[in-house]
Scaffold this motif. Structure first.
Motif, PDB file in Angstrom:
ATOM      1  N   SER A 132      -9.555   5.590  12.952  1.00  0.00           N
ATOM      2  CA  SER A 132     -10.024   6.715  12.137  1.00  0.00           C
ATOM      3  C   SER A 132      -9.982   8.020  12.921  1.00  0.00           C
ATOM      4  N   GLU A 133     -10.345   7.959  14.204  1.00  0.00           N
ATOM      5  CA  GLU A 133     -10.307   9.156  15.046  1.00  0.00           C
ATOM      6  C   GLU A 133      -8.878   9.678  15.203  1.00  0.00           C
ATOM      7  N   LYS A 134      -7.901   8.808  15.066  1.00  0.00           N
ATOM      8  CA  LYS A 134      -6.494   9.214  15.167  1.00  0.00           C
ATOM      9  C   LYS A 134      -5.907   9.597  13.810  1.00  0.00           C
ATOM     10  N   GLY A 135      -6.727   9.580  12.758  1.00  0.00           N
ATOM     11  CA  GLY A 135      -6.290  10.052  11.453  1.00  0.00           C
ATOM     12  C   GLY A 135      -5.776   8.988  10.506  1.00  0.00           C
ATOM     13  N   PHE A 136      -5.938   7.738  10.860  1.00  0.00           N
ATOM     14  CA  PHE A 136      -5.492   6.659   9.984  1.00  0.00           C
ATOM     15  C   PHE A 136      -6.570   6.309   8.971  1.00  0.00           C
ATOM     16  N   GLY A 137      -6.153   5.917   7.772  1.00  0.00           N
ATOM     17  CA  GLY A 137      -7.072   5.387   6.781  1.00  0.00           C
ATOM     18  C   GLY A 137      -7.159   3.880   6.995  1.00  0.00           C
ATOM     19  N   VAL A 138      -8.363   3.355   7.071  1.00  0.00           N
ATOM     20  CA  VAL A 138      -8.546   1.934   7.363  1.00  0.00           C
ATOM     21  C   VAL A 138      -9.315   1.266   6.237  1.00  0.00           C
ATOM     22  N   THR A 139      -8.750   0.188   5.707  1.00  0.00           N
ATOM     23  CA  THR A 139      -9.443  -0.673   4.750  1.00  0.00           C
ATOM     24  C   THR A 139      -9.799  -1.941   5.503  1.00  0.00           C
ATOM     25  N   ILE A 140     -11.059  -2.360   5.386  1.00  0.00           N
ATOM     26  CA  ILE A 140     -11.534  -3.536   6.127  1.00  0.00           C
ATOM     27  C   ILE A 140     -11.823  -4.677   5.173  1.00  0.00           C
ATOM     28  N   ALA A 141     -11.303  -5.851   5.526  1.00  0.00           N
ATOM     29  CA  ALA A 141     -11.635  -7.090   4.821  1.00  0.00           C
ATOM     30  C   ALA A 141     -12.273  -8.018   5.854  1.00  0.00           C
ATOM     31  N   LEU A 142     -13.448  -8.526   5.533  1.00  0.00           N
ATOM     32  CA  LEU A 142     -14.192  -9.345   6.491  1.00  0.00           C
ATOM     33  C   LEU A 142     -13.895 -10.836   6.392  1.00  0.00           C
ATOM     34  N   ASN A 143     -13.009 -11.212   5.476  1.00  0.00           N
ATOM     35  CA  ASN A 143     -12.598 -12.622   5.416  1.00  0.00           C
ATOM     36  C   ASN A 143     -11.173 -12.705   4.886  1.00  0.00           C
ATOM     37  N   GLY A 144     -10.585 -13.868   5.028  1.00  0.00           N
ATOM     38  CA  GLY A 144      -9.189 -14.048   4.668  1.00  0.00           C
ATOM     39  C   GLY A 144      -8.899 -13.886   3.191  1.00  0.00           C
ATOM     40  N   GLU A 145      -9.780 -14.381   2.352  1.00  0.00           N
ATOM     41  CA  GLU A 145      -9.558 -14.287   0.907  1.00  0.00           C
ATOM     42  C   GLU A 145      -9.510 -12.835   0.447  1.00  0.00           C
ATOM     43  N   HIS A 146     -10.486 -12.045   0.889  1.00  0.00           N
ATOM     44  CA  HIS A 146     -10.490 -10.619   0.526  1.00  0.00           C
ATOM     45  C   HIS A 146      -9.291  -9.901   1.126  1.00  0.00           C
ATOM     46  N   GLY A 147      -8.956 -10.250   2.350  1.00  0.00           N
ATOM     47  CA  GLY A 147      -7.800  -9.635   2.997  1.00  0.00           C
ATOM     48  C   GLY A 147      -6.507  -9.918   2.253  1.00  0.00           C
ATOM     49  N   LEU A 148      -6.332 -11.166   1.835  1.00  0.00           N
ATOM     50  CA  LEU A 148      -5.133 -11.529   1.082  1.00  0.00           C
ATOM     51  C   LEU A 148      -5.078 -10.765  -0.233  1.00  0.00           C
ATOM     52  N   ASN A 149      -6.192 -10.672  -0.933  1.00  0.00           N
ATOM     53  CA  ASN A 149      -6.235  -9.919  -2.192  1.00  0.00           C
ATOM     54  C   ASN A 149      -5.876  -8.454  -1.981  1.00  0.00           C
ATOM     55  N   TRP A 150      -6.398  -7.828  -0.913  1.00  0.00           N
ATOM     56  CA  TRP A 150      -6.059  -6.442  -0.607  1.00  0.00           C
ATOM     57  C   TRP A 150      -4.579  -6.320  -0.300  1.00  0.00           C
ATOM     58  N   ALA A 151      -4.057  -7.253   0.509  1.00  0.00           N
ATOM     59  CA  ALA A 151      -2.649  -7.190   0.919  1.00  0.00           C
ATOM     60  C   ALA A 151      -1.710  -7.345  -0.270  1.00  0.00           C
ATOM     61  N   LEU A 152      -2.038  -8.235  -1.187  1.00  0.00           N
ATOM     62  CA  LEU A 152      -1.178  -8.470  -2.339  1.00  0.00           C
ATOM     63  C   LEU A 152      -1.253  -7.355  -3.378  1.00  0.00           C
ATOM     64  N   GLY A 153      -2.399  -6.694  -3.462  1.00  0.00           N
ATOM     65  CA  GLY A 153      -2.596  -5.699  -4.509  1.00  0.00           C
ATOM     66  C   GLY A 153      -2.381  -4.257  -4.101  1.00  0.00           C
ATOM     67  N   ASN A 154      -2.067  -4.012  -2.836  1.00  0.00           N
ATOM     68  CA  ASN A 154      -1.950  -2.635  -2.341  1.00  0.00           C
ATOM     69  C   ASN A 154      -0.815  -2.539  -1.336  1.00  0.00           C
ATOM     70  N   LYS A 155      -0.410  -1.307  -1.062  1.00  0.00           N
ATOM     71  CA  LYS A 155       0.615  -1.066  -0.038  1.00  0.00           C
ATOM     72  C   LYS A 155      -0.065  -0.516   1.210  1.00  0.00           C
ATOM     73  N   PHE A 156       0.238  -1.127   2.340  1.00  0.00           N
ATOM     74  CA  PHE A 156      -0.293  -0.671   3.623  1.00  0.00           C
ATOM     75  C   PHE A 156       0.864  -0.442   4.579  1.00  0.00           C
ATOM     76  N   SER A 157       0.698   0.510   5.465  1.00  0.00           N
ATOM     77  CA  SER A 157       1.709   0.765   6.484  1.00  0.00           C
ATOM     78  C   SER A 157       1.765  -0.386   7.476  1.00  0.00           C
ATOM     79  N   ILE A 158       0.606  -0.965   7.744  1.00  0.00           N
ATOM     80  CA  ILE A 158       0.503  -2.080   8.689  1.00  0.00           C
ATOM     81  C   ILE A 158      -0.750  -2.888   8.361  1.00  0.00           C
ATOM     82  N   ILE A 159      -0.699  -4.155   8.701  1.00  0.00           N
ATOM     83  CA  ILE A 159      -1.865  -5.026   8.555  1.00  0.00           C
ATOM     84  C   ILE A 159      -2.203  -5.570   9.937  1.00  0.00           C
ATOM     85  N   ILE A 160      -3.446  -5.374  10.339  1.00  0.00           N
ATOM     86  CA  ILE A 160      -3.946  -5.953  11.580  1.00  0.00           C
ATOM     87  C   ILE A 160      -4.738  -7.185  11.163  1.00  0.00           C
TER      88      ILE A 160
END
Length: 73
Positions: free
Chosen positions: A26-54
């Motif tokens: 965030s300090e470097k200007g990136f927008g960060v979406t956080i998922a605290l578990n795999g199920e939520h993370g998968l749903n975010w990944a499938l339903g949205n476009k991200f530059s990168i996934i950590i």
């Protein structure tokens, strides 16, 4: 700082690790979406476009390898 904001999905179950990574990105200007578990993370990944996934490999409900395989199909 990136010229246009890049969106990053962070899938990590450890709140302290999330906070540390989120603060730095965030300090470097990136927008960060956080998922605290795999199920939520998968749903975010499938339903949205991200530059990168950590992605944490060792998640309690679905490991990172499973998320990668499901995200490709």
């Amino acid at each position: 700082m990136p010229s246009s904001q890049k969106n990053i999905l962070l899938i990590e179950d450890d709140i302290k690790v999330c906070s540390f990574i989120n603060k730095g990105l965030s300090e470097k200007g990136f927008g960060v979406t956080i998922a605290l578990n795999g199920e939520h993370g998968l749903n975010w990944a499938l339903g949205n476009k991200f530059s990168i996934i950590i992605l944490d490999i060792m998640l309690p409900d679905m490991n990172g390898i499973e998320i990668c395989k499901k995200n490709q199909s």
